[in-house]
Scaffold this active site. Structure first.
Site, PDB file in Angstrom:
ATOM      1  N   ASP A  21       0.768  -1.233   0.062  1.00 33.14           N
ATOM      2  CA  ASP A  21      -0.200   0.167  -0.070  1.00 33.14           C
ATOM      3  C   ASP A  21       0.850   1.308   0.027  1.00 33.14           C
ATOM      4  O   ASP A  21       0.684   2.143  -0.706  1.00 33.14           O
ATOM      5  CB  ASP A  21      -0.808  -0.070   1.159  1.00 33.14           C
ATOM      6  CG  ASP A  21      -2.029   0.944   1.069  1.00 33.14           C
ATOM      7  OD1 ASP A  21      -1.945   1.872   0.449  1.00 33.14           O
ATOM      8  OD2 ASP A  21      -3.240   0.612   1.815  1.00 33.14           O
ATOM      9  N   HIS A 215      -9.335  -1.447   8.646  1.00 29.04           N
ATOM     10  CA  HIS A 215      -8.167  -0.740   7.895  1.00 29.04           C
ATOM     11  C   HIS A 215      -8.388   0.677   8.007  1.00 29.04           C
ATOM     12  O   HIS A 215      -9.477   1.156   7.081  1.00 29.04           O
ATOM     13  CB  HIS A 215      -8.193  -1.361   6.589  1.00 29.04           C
ATOM     14  CG  HIS A 215      -7.389  -0.796   5.689  1.00 29.04           C
ATOM     15  ND1 HIS A 215      -6.358  -1.785   4.943  1.00 29.04           N
ATOM     16  CD2 HIS A 215      -6.987   0.310   5.241  1.00 29.04           C
ATOM     17  CE1 HIS A 215      -5.594  -1.010   4.250  1.00 29.04           C
ATOM     18  NE2 HIS A 215      -5.993   0.140   4.094  1.00 29.04           N
ATOM     19  N   CYS A 248      -4.374   6.064  -1.529  1.00 28.59           N
ATOM     20  CA  CYS A 248      -5.114   5.604  -2.520  1.00 28.59           C
ATOM     21  C   CYS A 248      -4.783   5.959  -3.720  1.00 28.59           C
ATOM     22  O   CYS A 248      -5.001   7.374  -3.744  1.00 28.59           O
ATOM     23  CB  CYS A 248      -6.764   5.599  -1.992  1.00 28.59           C
ATOM     24  SG  CYS A 248      -7.891   5.027  -3.052  1.00 28.59           S
ATOM     25  N   ASN A 257      -2.299   5.457   5.307  1.00 27.15           N
ATOM     26  CA  ASN A 257      -3.037   4.488   6.427  1.00 27.15           C
ATOM     27  C   ASN A 257      -2.472   4.952   7.778  1.00 27.15           C
ATOM     28  O   ASN A 257      -1.455   5.766   7.882  1.00 27.15           O
ATOM     29  CB  ASN A 257      -2.234   3.174   6.300  1.00 27.15           C
ATOM     30  CG  ASN A 257      -2.481   2.416   4.902  1.00 27.15           C
ATOM     31  OD1 ASN A 257      -3.679   1.907   4.862  1.00 27.15           O
ATOM     32  ND2 ASN A 257      -2.063   2.656   3.820  1.00 27.15           N
TER      33      ASN A 257
END
Ligand code: ZN
Length: 310
Positions: A21, A215, A248, A257
């Site tokens: 990520d 998450h 994202c 995150n």
């Protein structure tokens, strides 16, 4: 009225998603050797679950074009479970060539149509149908399967996303073979009250047969407050990213995150075991900050661990 607070869990499991990520969302491509160094170090911090890369089309996400090399070169202890993100059947085929290195796969889709279209150019129903095939095949290959549902707490394009819709998608993924469902607050829209109510509903709707994972993103600074709310709703599994890396691809500006080191620091201070060695983890975050050459958002990285003797 929301459900009464249960006792907080004694221990939680953390899945580190930074190498996938995080590295995916960096503007520059981190050299393979640096990724391998960081993954090897993360795997020695006590983190037991590590998402290392993704088999996506290299022209779409050049940052992860070295997935096969990363998997071939990393050297991690046997008790660390390695996962890769799988977008479709072709990705699964590529991952299965490295079956011996991989313990788990993750598949993903969004709960809202617009975010799913912008992210993977498919309707939610089309994604779901394709992922069901991936899940069945992955289970047949003996892989543990997690499905992550993005925009579970709100969509930047459509606004509110009903929990009943999210849980309907989750049930379909569970029925197709997902042993764990991650609920992603992909663009940081969730608030603690909503989180607590959502996971209460999720536990009731999905039963004990599937692990429920939170998450959270720290886009609006509410990530750790949402963790506390999830703990109060009985959640024992979290995903986070060292250095607060990640984000994202859509929309622009969707930031990281929650930082794994902030999560570990808070949980350990609360007496909740994570199994993670915070100084070792901070060394990883410092190293990635150095390699990226820019200051990262992690609070504990800036402030250092709490020392009660001071
Ligand atoms: Zn994320």
């Amino acid at each position: 009225m929301s459900a009464p607070a249960r006792d907080l869990p004694r221990a939680v499991s953390i899945r580190e998603v930074g190498p996938r990520d995080g590295f995916q969302n960096e503007p520059e491509i981190l050299p393979t050797a640096d990724k391998v160094e960081l993954i090897n170090a993360l795997a020695r911090t006590g983190i037991r679950r590590l998402e290392v890369t993704s088999f996506v089309r290299p022209d779409v996400i050049p940052q992860l074009a070295d997935a096969a090399e990363v998997l071939a070169l990393i050297d991690v202890p046997d008790d660390v479970s390695l996962s890769v993100l799988i977008p479709n059947e072709r990705g699964l085929d590529a991952a299965l060539e490295h079956r011996r290195k991989i313990d788990e796969i993750n598949v993903f889709l969004s709960a809202s149509q617009t975010h799913n279209r912008k992210n993977v150019n498919r309707s939610v129903e089309e994604s779901l149908a394709a992922l069901q095939v991936v899940l069945v095949r992955a289970r047949e290959a003996g892989l543990r399967c997690e499905a992550v549902i993005s925009t579970s707490f709100g969509c930047p394009y459509e606004g509110r996303v009903g929990p009943e819709r999210v849980l309907e998608i989750a049930a379909a993924l569970r029925d197709a073979g997902a042993q764990e469902i991650g609920f992603g607050d992909t663009t940081g829209m969730a608030n603690p009250r909503q989180v607590r109510e959502f996971f209460g509903l999720a536990a009731a709707a999905l039963g004990d047969g599937v692990q429920l994972t939170a998450h959270f993103h720290n886009t609006r600074g509410q990530g750790l407050a949402n963790v506390l709310a999830a703990l109060q709703a009985g959640v024992q599994s979290f995903e986070s990213s060292f250095g607060e890396l990640g984000g994202c691809p859509v929309p622009a500006g969707a930031t990281g995150n929650i930082a794994t080191e902030d999560l570990v620091s808070m949980l350990e201070q609360m007496g909740i075991e994570t199994g993670v060695d915070l100084p070792a983890l901070l060394a990883c975050a410092r190293r990635v900050q150095e390699l990226l050459g820019r200051p990262l958002g992690s609070h504990t990285l800036v402030a250092g661990p709490i020392d009660w003797r001071g």
